[in-house]
Design a protein around this motif. Structure first.
Motif, short mmCIF file in Angstrom:
data_model
loop_
_atom_site.label_atom_id
_atom_site.label_comp_id
_atom_site.label_asym_id
_atom_site.label_seq_id
_atom_site.Cartn_x
_atom_site.Cartn_y
_atom_site.Cartn_z
N GLN A 135 0.83 -1.20 0.00
CA GLN A 135 0.00 0.00 0.00
C GLN A 135 0.86 1.26 0.00
O GLN A 135 0.58 2.22 -0.71
CB GLN A 135 -0.94 0.01 1.22
CG GLN A 135 -2.06 -0.98 1.13
CD GLN A 135 -2.88 -1.06 2.41
OE1 GLN A 135 -2.36 -0.82 3.50
NE2 GLN A 135 -4.14 -1.43 2.27
N GLU A 136 1.91 1.25 0.80
CA GLU A 136 2.81 2.40 0.87
C GLU A 136 3.52 2.62 -0.46
O GLU A 136 3.65 3.75 -0.93
CB GLU A 136 3.83 2.22 1.99
CG GLU A 136 4.66 3.44 2.27
CD GLU A 136 3.85 4.65 2.67
OE1 GLU A 136 4.24 5.78 2.28
OE2 GLU A 136 2.82 4.50 3.36
N GLY A 194 0.23 8.34 -5.57
CA GLY A 194 -0.45 9.31 -4.72
C GLY A 194 -1.61 8.67 -3.97
O GLY A 194 -1.81 7.46 -4.00
N GLU A 195 -2.38 9.52 -3.31
CA GLU A 195 -3.50 9.04 -2.51
C GLU A 195 -4.62 8.53 -3.40
O GLU A 195 -4.91 9.10 -4.44
CB GLU A 195 -4.05 10.17 -1.63
CG GLU A 195 -3.14 10.57 -0.50
CD GLU A 195 -3.11 9.55 0.63
OE1 GLU A 195 -4.10 8.82 0.81
OE2 GLU A 195 -2.08 9.50 1.32
N PHE A 196 -5.25 7.47 -2.97
CA PHE A 196 -6.43 6.95 -3.65
C PHE A 196 -7.67 7.38 -2.89
O PHE A 196 -7.65 7.49 -1.67
CB PHE A 196 -6.39 5.41 -3.70
CG PHE A 196 -5.36 4.86 -4.63
CD1 PHE A 196 -5.60 4.81 -5.99
CD2 PHE A 196 -4.15 4.40 -4.17
CE1 PHE A 196 -4.66 4.31 -6.87
CE2 PHE A 196 -3.20 3.90 -5.02
CZ PHE A 196 -3.45 3.84 -6.38
N SER A 197 -8.73 7.62 -3.62
CA SER A 197 -9.98 7.96 -2.97
C SER A 197 -10.50 6.76 -2.19
O SER A 197 -10.30 5.62 -2.59
CB SER A 197 -11.04 8.36 -4.00
OG SER A 197 -10.62 9.50 -4.71
N ASP A 198 -11.17 7.07 -1.12
CA ASP A 198 -11.78 6.02 -0.32
C ASP A 198 -12.92 5.41 -1.12
O ASP A 198 -13.65 6.11 -1.82
CB ASP A 198 -12.30 6.63 0.98
CG ASP A 198 -12.90 5.60 1.90
OD1 ASP A 198 -12.47 4.45 1.86
OD2 ASP A 198 -13.81 5.96 2.67
N LYS A 211 1.08 4.17 -2.82
CA LYS A 211 0.83 5.57 -2.46
C LYS A 211 1.98 6.46 -2.94
O LYS A 211 1.76 7.53 -3.47
CB LYS A 211 0.67 5.71 -0.95
CG LYS A 211 0.24 7.11 -0.53
CD LYS A 211 0.41 7.39 0.95
CE LYS A 211 -0.56 6.66 1.82
NZ LYS A 211 -0.45 7.07 3.24
N GLN A 212 3.22 5.99 -2.77
CA GLN A 212 4.37 6.76 -3.21
C GLN A 212 4.40 6.91 -4.73
O GLN A 212 4.76 7.96 -5.25
CB GLN A 212 5.67 6.10 -2.73
CG GLN A 212 5.91 6.23 -1.26
CD GLN A 212 7.15 5.46 -0.82
OE1 GLN A 212 7.84 4.84 -1.62
NE2 GLN A 212 7.42 5.51 0.48
#
Length: 73
Positions: A50-51, A58-62, A54-55
């Motif tokens: 997951q990290e 970027g952030e994923f929407s919930d 994300k790197q």
């Protein structure tokens, strides 16, 4: 049936024999003994993946947010 040649068996007899052998092997537990991974190790690997995502992206929407947005449209 055990002393019978496979060539002389019917398809049903052969399927029955194969099922019996598979059931015996599963009951012996041969499949459950190989390389058990601790749950904490699996969780740690998931967090690492997951990290890394994300790197990279970027952030994923919930998921809940995405469902609400779709519903509101």
């Amino acid at each position: 049936m055990l002393n019978q040649s496979i060539a002389e068996m019917t398809v049903q007899d052969l399927e029955s024999l194969i099922s019996k052998i598979v059931d015996e092997r599963i009951n012996q537990g041969n499949f459950t003994k190989r390389n058990n991974i601790e749950k904490t190790e699996i969780v740690q690997k998931i967090h690492t993946l997951q990290e890394n995502l994300k790197q990279k992206y970027g952030e994923f929407s919930d998921l809940t947010e995405l469902l609400r947005e779709d519903r509101d449209r």
